[in-house]
Design an enzyme around this catalytic site. Sequence first.
Site, short mmCIF file in Angstrom:
data_model
loop_
_atom_site.label_atom_id
_atom_site.label_comp_id
_atom_site.label_asym_id
_atom_site.label_seq_id
_atom_site.Cartn_x
_atom_site.Cartn_y
_atom_site.Cartn_z
N ASP A 1 11.00 -9.36 -4.82
CA ASP A 1 11.15 -10.85 -4.48
C ASP A 1 9.82 -11.16 -3.98
OD1 ASP A 1 11.35 -9.31 -2.16
OD2 ASP A 1 12.58 -10.56 -1.27
N THR B 1 11.99 -3.08 -9.37
CA THR B 1 12.11 -2.64 -7.87
C THR B 1 13.54 -1.81 -7.96
OG1 THR B 1 12.87 -3.28 -5.75
CG2 THR B 1 13.54 -4.82 -7.49
N ASP C 1 15.46 -1.24 -5.67
CA ASP C 1 16.46 -2.11 -4.64
C ASP C 1 17.56 -2.71 -5.52
OD1 ASP C 1 15.12 -0.91 -2.65
OD2 ASP C 1 14.63 -2.88 -1.68
N ARG D 1 16.12 -2.12 1.45
CA ARG D 1 15.65 -2.96 2.70
C ARG D 1 16.90 -3.78 3.07
NH1 ARG D 1 9.68 -4.67 2.46
NH2 ARG D 1 10.17 -4.33 0.24
O1 F6P Z 1 10.58 -2.39 -2.61
C1 F6P Z 1 11.49 -1.17 -2.48
C2 F6P Z 1 11.20 -0.33 -1.56
O2 F6P Z 1 11.33 0.98 -1.92
C3 F6P Z 1 12.50 -0.42 -0.44
O3 F6P Z 1 13.65 0.04 -0.73
C4 F6P Z 1 11.62 -0.31 0.89
O4 F6P Z 1 12.20 -0.58 1.97
C5 F6P Z 1 10.26 -0.55 0.66
O5 F6P Z 1 9.99 -0.74 -0.68
C6 F6P Z 1 9.25 0.39 1.36
O6 F6P Z 1 7.95 -0.13 1.07
P1 F6P Z 1 6.40 0.74 1.33
O7 F6P Z 1 6.45 1.56 0.31
O8 F6P Z 1 5.60 -0.50 1.18
O9 F6P Z 1 6.70 1.12 2.73
#
Ligand code: F6P
Length: 336
Positions: A120, A143, A145, A189
Site C-alpha cells: 500500500d 507483499t 501480507d 502488520r
Molecule cells: O510489508 C510486509 C511486511 O513484511 C510486514 O508484514 C511487516 O510488518 C513489515 O513488512 C516489516 O517491514 P520492515 O522489513 O521494513 O521492518
Amino acid sequence: MLRNGNNACSPSPIFAAMKRIAVFTSGGDAPGMNAHIRAVERVGEKRGLEVVGILGGYSGMIAGHFEVLDRVRTASIVERGGTVLKTSRSAEFTTVEGRAKAAQQLKDHGIDGVVACGGDGTFHGAHFLSQEHGINIVGTPGTIDNDLWGTDFTIGYDTAINTAASAIDRIRDTADSHGRLFFIEVMGRHAGFIAMDVGVACGAEFIAVPETMTDVELLYQRIVAQGLDKRTIVIVGEGDELGGALKISKLMESRFGVSSKVSILGHMQRGGSPTVRDRVLAARLGAAAVDALLEGITGVMIGEQNQEIAYVPLHETWERRKTVPTYLNDLVSLLV
Ligand code: F6P
C-alpha cells in the site's frame, strides 16, 4: 473495480508512441518479485519496448538510479527470493519535493510508463505520481501480507505462508517433545491473513489476529483445556492489538502464572525461493501490467480476481478493506 472494456480505461492515442517503460520494486521485498521483473522485461521486449529497471525503489527513482534491462540481466532470477532491483522505504518520497524530483527523473530518462510492484505504501506513491505529475503508472501487488483490496492474492503471500508453516511444524516437534506452550508470531502488520492460513494449516490451538479483540480469558481456558503440560501452539499475528507474541506471553504469565516459549518468525517469512503459484502470479501480473500500459491504462493496480485480471483504481486498494475470507473464518471456528 474497473475491468477491461470499461470506459475509464479506454486507450488514448498517446500510448501508441510508448517506447520505454520502467519497473521497480518498493517496500518490503516479497518472493516472486524477481519473476515479476523478468516477466515485465520479456513481455516489454516482445511488444517492442525498452525496459528499464529502477534500482532501490522510490529512493533510487529520486536519485536517478536507472538501468536498462535485457534477457541476460533477467536470466536465472525467476527462482530467487528478494528483488534484484533492490527496494527501500523512502521517507523523501513522502514529500512533495521528493516526488517532484522522482517525476523529473522519469521524464529525463524518457520513461513513458511505469510498473510499480509493492504494497500500500508503494501504491500511495504511485497514485501521487499519477495525480501530481501525470505519470502513466500501474501498480502490481507485491507483499507477503496479502492485505490489498482488489486482488485475491498478492505476489509473495503463498511462499510466505508455506515458509511460516514449515517453521511452525518444526517448532511443534519441540513443543510436542517437551509438552510446552508456544506463542509463535507471524508477520502481517494490519491483517491476519498469514496467521489464519498457517493457524489452520498447522493445527494451532488459538489464533490471535489484528482484526478481532483477543480474549485473554478464552485463551487461558483453551490452554487449560489442552492441558498445561501438553503441546499448545498459539499463532499471533504481529499486528494483534495486545502487542505481539512476547507481550501476550508475559500477560499470560503475570495474569495466570502460565509459562511459555516465544518464537518470532520475523523476516525469514519474506525470504526464500518463491513457490510455483507465486512465480506464475508474478509473471501473469507482469505481462498484464505491460499490456495495460500499452492500452493507455494508468492509475490502477493490476490484480487477479477469480482467475481474471482486474484493474482496480490505486486508491481503492487501501481505502477499501480486504477481509479474511468467510470460509477461513468458518474453518477457524470449527477447527481451532
Ligand atoms: O510489508 C510486509 C511486511 O513484511 C510486514 O508484514 C511487516 O510488518 C513489515 O513488512 C516489516 O517491514 P520492515 O522489513 O521494513 O521492518
